[in-house]
Design a protein around this motif. Structure first.
Motif, PDB file in Angstrom:
ATOM      1  N   LEU A   6       0.827  -1.206   0.000  1.00 42.77           N
ATOM      2  CA  LEU A   6       0.000   0.000   0.000  1.00 42.77           C
ATOM      3  C   LEU A   6       0.863   1.259   0.000  1.00 42.77           C
ATOM      4  N   SER A   7       1.937   1.246   0.756  1.00 41.47           N
ATOM      5  CA  SER A   7       2.859   2.396   0.765  1.00 41.47           C
ATOM      6  C   SER A   7       3.445   2.633  -0.615  1.00 41.47           C
ATOM      7  N   ALA A   8       3.784   1.558  -1.311  1.00 44.66           N
ATOM      8  CA  ALA A   8       4.340   1.673  -2.661  1.00 44.66           C
ATOM      9  C   ALA A   8       3.307   2.268  -3.616  1.00 44.66           C
ATOM     10  N   LEU A   9       2.040   1.874  -3.475  1.00 44.27           N
ATOM     11  CA  LEU A   9       0.991   2.423  -4.327  1.00 44.27           C
ATOM     12  C   LEU A   9       0.807   3.920  -4.077  1.00 44.27           C
ATOM     13  N   LEU A  10       0.857   4.323  -2.810  1.00 42.12           N
ATOM     14  CA  LEU A  10       0.719   5.744  -2.496  1.00 42.12           C
ATOM     15  C   LEU A  10       1.916   6.531  -3.017  1.00 42.12           C
ATOM     16  N   ALA A  11       3.107   5.975  -2.881  1.00 42.95           N
ATOM     17  CA  ALA A  11       4.311   6.642  -3.379  1.00 42.95           C
ATOM     18  C   ALA A  11       4.255   6.815  -4.894  1.00 42.95           C
ATOM     19  N   ALA A  12       3.653   5.876  -5.587  1.00 41.26           N
ATOM     20  CA  ALA A  12       3.519   5.947  -7.043  1.00 41.26           C
ATOM     21  C   ALA A  12       2.286   6.770  -7.455  1.00 41.26           C
ATOM     22  N   GLU A  13       1.603   7.348  -6.469  1.00 41.14           N
ATOM     23  CA  GLU A  13       0.409   8.167  -6.690  1.00 41.14           C
ATOM     24  C   GLU A  13      -0.694   7.415  -7.433  1.00 41.14           C
ATOM     25  N   GLU A  14      -0.859   6.135  -7.092  1.00 43.73           N
ATOM     26  CA  GLU A  14      -1.911   5.315  -7.704  1.00 43.73           C
ATOM     27  C   GLU A  14      -3.297   5.657  -7.146  1.00 43.73           C
ATOM     28  N   LEU A  15      -3.349   6.147  -5.911  1.00 48.68           N
ATOM     29  CA  LEU A  15      -4.623   6.541  -5.310  1.00 48.68           C
ATOM     30  C   LEU A  15      -4.814   8.030  -5.552  1.00 48.68           C
ATOM     31  N   ALA A  16      -5.883   8.387  -6.261  1.00 46.25           N
ATOM     32  CA  ALA A  16      -6.134   9.786  -6.607  1.00 46.25           C
ATOM     33  C   ALA A  16      -6.336  10.640  -5.357  1.00 46.25           C
ATOM     34  N   LYS A  17      -5.971  11.902  -5.469  1.00 45.85           N
ATOM     35  CA  LYS A  17      -6.090  12.814  -4.330  1.00 45.85           C
ATOM     36  C   LYS A  17      -7.501  13.359  -4.142  1.00 45.85           C
ATOM     37  N   LYS A  18      -8.394  13.057  -5.075  1.00 47.02           N
ATOM     38  CA  LYS A  18      -9.772  13.502  -4.939  1.00 47.02           C
ATOM     39  C   LYS A  18     -10.486  12.604  -3.931  1.00 47.02           C
ATOM     40  N   PRO A  19     -11.041  13.190  -2.859  1.00 52.57           N
ATOM     41  CA  PRO A  19     -11.760  12.374  -1.884  1.00 52.57           C
ATOM     42  C   PRO A  19     -12.877  11.569  -2.546  1.00 52.57           C
ATOM     43  N   GLY A  20     -12.963  10.309  -2.197  1.00 47.65           N
ATOM     44  CA  GLY A  20     -13.967   9.424  -2.768  1.00 47.65           C
ATOM     45  C   GLY A  20     -13.455   8.614  -3.942  1.00 47.65           C
ATOM     46  N   SER A  21     -12.246   8.887  -4.400  1.00 51.25           N
ATOM     47  CA  SER A  21     -11.662   8.090  -5.483  1.00 51.25           C
ATOM     48  C   SER A  21     -11.410   6.677  -4.978  1.00 51.25           C
ATOM     49  N   LEU A  22     -11.556   5.712  -5.868  1.00 54.57           N
ATOM     50  CA  LEU A  22     -11.446   4.306  -5.486  1.00 54.57           C
ATOM     51  C   LEU A  22     -10.274   3.634  -6.187  1.00 54.57           C
ATOM     52  N   LEU A  23      -9.619   2.738  -5.478  1.00 48.14           N
ATOM     53  CA  LEU A  23      -8.557   1.921  -6.056  1.00 48.14           C
ATOM     54  C   LEU A  23      -8.813   0.474  -5.646  1.00 48.14           C
ATOM     55  N   PRO A  24      -9.388  -0.343  -6.552  1.00 47.77           N
ATOM     56  CA  PRO A  24      -9.629  -1.754  -6.228  1.00 47.77           C
ATOM     57  C   PRO A  24      -8.330  -2.554  -6.322  1.00 47.77           C
ATOM     58  N   LEU A  25      -8.114  -3.403  -5.358  1.00 48.61           N
ATOM     59  CA  LEU A  25      -6.910  -4.236  -5.308  1.00 48.61           C
ATOM     60  C   LEU A  25      -7.318  -5.698  -5.163  1.00 48.61           C
ATOM     61  N   PRO A  26      -7.422  -6.424  -6.276  1.00 47.76           N
ATOM     62  CA  PRO A  26      -7.809  -7.830  -6.181  1.00 47.76           C
ATOM     63  C   PRO A  26      -6.687  -8.670  -5.568  1.00 47.76           C
ATOM     64  N   ARG A  27      -7.068  -9.560  -4.664  1.00 48.41           N
ATOM     65  CA  ARG A  27      -6.128 -10.518  -4.069  1.00 48.41           C
ATOM     66  C   ARG A  27      -4.858  -9.862  -3.535  1.00 48.41           C
ATOM     67  N   LEU A  28      -5.008  -8.880  -2.662  1.00 52.08           N
ATOM     68  CA  LEU A  28      -3.852  -8.222  -2.054  1.00 52.08           C
ATOM     69  C   LEU A  28      -3.086  -9.238  -1.224  1.00 52.08           C
ATOM     70  N   ALA A  29      -1.819  -9.398  -1.531  1.00 52.11           N
ATOM     71  CA  ALA A  29      -0.972 -10.380  -0.834  1.00 52.11           C
ATOM     72  C   ALA A  29      -1.008 -10.129   0.677  1.00 52.11           C
ATOM     73  N   GLY A  30      -1.067 -11.199   1.423  1.00 57.59           N
ATOM     74  CA  GLY A  30      -1.054 -11.110   2.881  1.00 57.59           C
ATOM     75  C   GLY A  30      -2.422 -10.929   3.505  1.00 57.59           C
TER      76      GLY A  30
END
Length: 95
Positions: A43-67
Motif C-alpha cells: 500500500l505504501s508503494a501504491l501511495l508513493a507511485a500516486e496510484e490513489l487519486a487525491k480527490k476524496p472518494g476516489s477508489l482503487l480496487p486491489l484484487p487478491r492483495l498479498a497477505g
C-alpha cells in the motif's frame, strides 16, 4: 441486506470486499497500516507511485492483495492529509 461484524485484524477477514479508507499521500492509522504490513508495504508503494487519486472518494480496487484473506481490498481516498476536512469525509463515504 445482511451485515456481519467481526472483531479481528483486517488482514485476517475472509470477505468478498474489504473497504479501507486512506489519505492519498499517507496511510491512515489502523486498518490501512495493518494491511500495509501484511502486504509487505504494498500500500505504501501504491501511495508513493500516486496510484490513489487525491480527490476524496476516489477508489482503487486491489484484487487478491498479498497477505490478506479478502478477495479484494477497496482503497477509498480521503484526499490529501493536508486538505482533509468534513467535506472530504462525506465525499469518501458517498463513494
Amino acid at each position: 441486506m445482511e451485515f456481519t461484524i467481526k472483531a479481528t485484524t483486517p488482514e485476517k477477514l475472509t470477505t468478498g470486499t474489504l473497504v479501507v479508507f486512506s489519505f492519498a499521500d499517507q496511510l491512515t492509522d489502523g486498518a490501512a497500516k495493518a494491511l500495509n504490513a501484511a502486504s509487505k508495504q504494498h500500500l505504501s508503494a501504491l501511495l508513493a507511485a500516486e496510484e490513489l487519486a487525491k480527490k476524496p472518494g476516489s477508489l482503487l480496487p486491489l484484487p487478491r492483495l498479498a497477505g490478506t484473506d479478502a478477495d479484494r481490498v477497496l482503497l477509498v481516498s480521503l484526499g490529501s492529509r493536508e486538505n482533509y476536512n468534513e467535506k472530504a469525509w462525506r465525499d469518501a463515504l458517498a463513494a
